[in-house]
Design a protein around this motif. Sequence first.
Motif, PDB file in Angstrom:
ATOM      1  N   GLN A 181     -17.842  16.436  47.251  1.00  0.00           N
ATOM      2  CA  GLN A 181     -16.672  15.636  47.584  1.00  0.00           C
ATOM      3  C   GLN A 181     -17.130  14.265  48.063  1.00  0.00           C
ATOM      4  O   GLN A 181     -17.972  14.151  48.955  1.00  0.00           O
ATOM      5  N   LYS A 232     -18.784  25.077  40.253  1.00  0.00           N
ATOM      6  CA  LYS A 232     -18.057  26.016  41.114  1.00  0.00           C
ATOM      7  C   LYS A 232     -18.825  26.244  42.409  1.00  0.00           C
ATOM      8  O   LYS A 232     -18.246  26.313  43.484  1.00  0.00           O
ATOM      9  N   ALA A 233     -20.152  26.387  42.270  1.00  0.00           N
ATOM     10  CA  ALA A 233     -20.967  26.716  43.437  1.00  0.00           C
ATOM     11  C   ALA A 233     -21.304  25.478  44.271  1.00  0.00           C
ATOM     12  O   ALA A 233     -21.515  25.581  45.465  1.00  0.00           O
ATOM     13  N   MET A 234     -21.372  24.323  43.611  1.00  0.00           N
ATOM     14  CA  MET A 234     -21.797  23.114  44.323  1.00  0.00           C
ATOM     15  C   MET A 234     -20.830  21.951  44.129  1.00  0.00           C
ATOM     16  O   MET A 234     -21.195  20.934  43.543  1.00  0.00           O
ATOM     17  N   PRO A 235     -19.600  22.092  44.580  1.00  0.00           N
ATOM     18  CA  PRO A 235     -18.675  20.957  44.450  1.00  0.00           C
ATOM     19  C   PRO A 235     -19.129  19.831  45.387  1.00  0.00           C
ATOM     20  O   PRO A 235     -19.637  20.099  46.469  1.00  0.00           O
ATOM     21  N   GLY A 287     -15.338  10.994  49.588  1.00  0.00           N
ATOM     22  CA  GLY A 287     -14.039  10.549  50.095  1.00  0.00           C
ATOM     23  C   GLY A 287     -13.022  11.659  49.893  1.00  0.00           C
ATOM     24  O   GLY A 287     -13.285  12.803  50.247  1.00  0.00           O
ATOM     25  N   GLU A 288     -11.889  11.311  49.281  1.00  0.00           N
ATOM     26  CA  GLU A 288     -10.860  12.327  49.066  1.00  0.00           C
ATOM     27  C   GLU A 288     -11.081  13.126  47.784  1.00  0.00           C
ATOM     28  O   GLU A 288     -10.540  14.201  47.613  1.00  0.00           O
ATOM     29  N   GLN A 289     -11.848  12.551  46.854  1.00  0.00           N
ATOM     30  CA  GLN A 289     -11.968  13.161  45.521  1.00  0.00           C
ATOM     31  C   GLN A 289     -13.250  13.971  45.352  1.00  0.00           C
ATOM     32  O   GLN A 289     -14.241  13.712  46.025  1.00  0.00           O
ATOM     33  N   PHE A 290     -13.199  14.897  44.413  1.00  0.00           N
ATOM     34  CA  PHE A 290     -14.395  15.651  44.059  1.00  0.00           C
ATOM     35  C   PHE A 290     -15.042  15.029  42.822  1.00  0.00           C
ATOM     36  O   PHE A 290     -14.336  14.516  41.945  1.00  0.00           O
TER      37      PHE A 290
END
Lengths: 134, 247
Positions: free
Chosen positions: A101, A96-99, A103-106
Amino acid sequence: MAKQVSGKPYLREVSTTQWYLRNEIYLRYIARELTCVFIGIYTVILLVGIWRLSQGQVAYEAFLQALRSPTSILFHLVALAFSVYHSVTWFNLTPKAMPIQIGEQFVPDNVIIGAHYLGWAVVSLAIIILAGVF
Amino acid sequence: MTQRSIDLDVLRYNPETDSEPYWQRYSVPHHDEWVVLDALNHVKDNIDPTLNYRWSCHMAVCGSCGMMINGKPMLACKTFMRDFENLIRVEPLANFPIQRDLVTVMDDFVSKLARVKPYLIPKQDKPIEEGEYRQTPAELNRFKQYSMCINCMLCYSACPEYALIPKFIGPAAITLAHRYNLDSRDGGRDEREEVVASGEGVWECTFVGACSEACPKHVDPAGALQQAKIASTIDWFKEHLTSWLNK
């Protein structure tokens, strides 16, 4: 006697001392916060150990002897349980705190959580090796 | 076959006649396909036309029908009666003053929302002839989740910090600030940080996480607030390190 009517919006009182009993989410949160008490006591014991070490071998041996008492072992088991609870719940929150990304995806949550467990394992292993267990 | 019914307890309050709220029980038909809002509409249409509550779209888009259902902040239009066995207790959203029955006063939230400037503040204005502000799908994905907020205020009702410290700007407003801060077309972050990074802003949040569990649109305000904390911390280090290095 007529009822006292304010004619105004009604404000509900919030308990400042028992709010965390309102639901399970708050209880889980307060349990995580409470783990700091045990981790704090453990840290103090560690500092006392260093202080005793500075006083010489006899003092340090007495400290080690005190650590072997049943009360001490029980405390360390409880503190371990609380710190594991703290670490596990905290690691589970890291995506939650450190997504991240790319390109387009996580990056999937379990990859971020897994990386934290891996880091934990590596650091623990390093400490065990430094402590001369192997 | 006789129609099954269920008790619906509603917290009532009329500021002109009541000194405090009280519970009123209605017996309503129990249909599997009904949501709690259908039960309230049934009461209003057939039993008690004096009952007050907000609703509009009946499809979890407008964000009007947020209320406490058996103690949890939920949208009445998205909460099925089939999930309850014997009793449904409905109260106005917690942490907001009760205007009348299930209607709360939401002025506090609205003013806080306005303070974080939840709209695009372009980096530089350009004339219409120069065309639209363009964005790639990756840039859109960066903030898309946080743009799903419907301002239903369930997160404020779920938040114990907001309950205890009413000056807290709160989950939805800070999340929307974060949404615009993440937008590649936006240049308004500095203006928003005056509110978001202040003492009544993101630092009142202690990451209980109840906001994200309550959110009916999976916005994850708790995540947004932690990211805002990290960004604000990096700002602080940058500011203090650069001033120290320039000495």
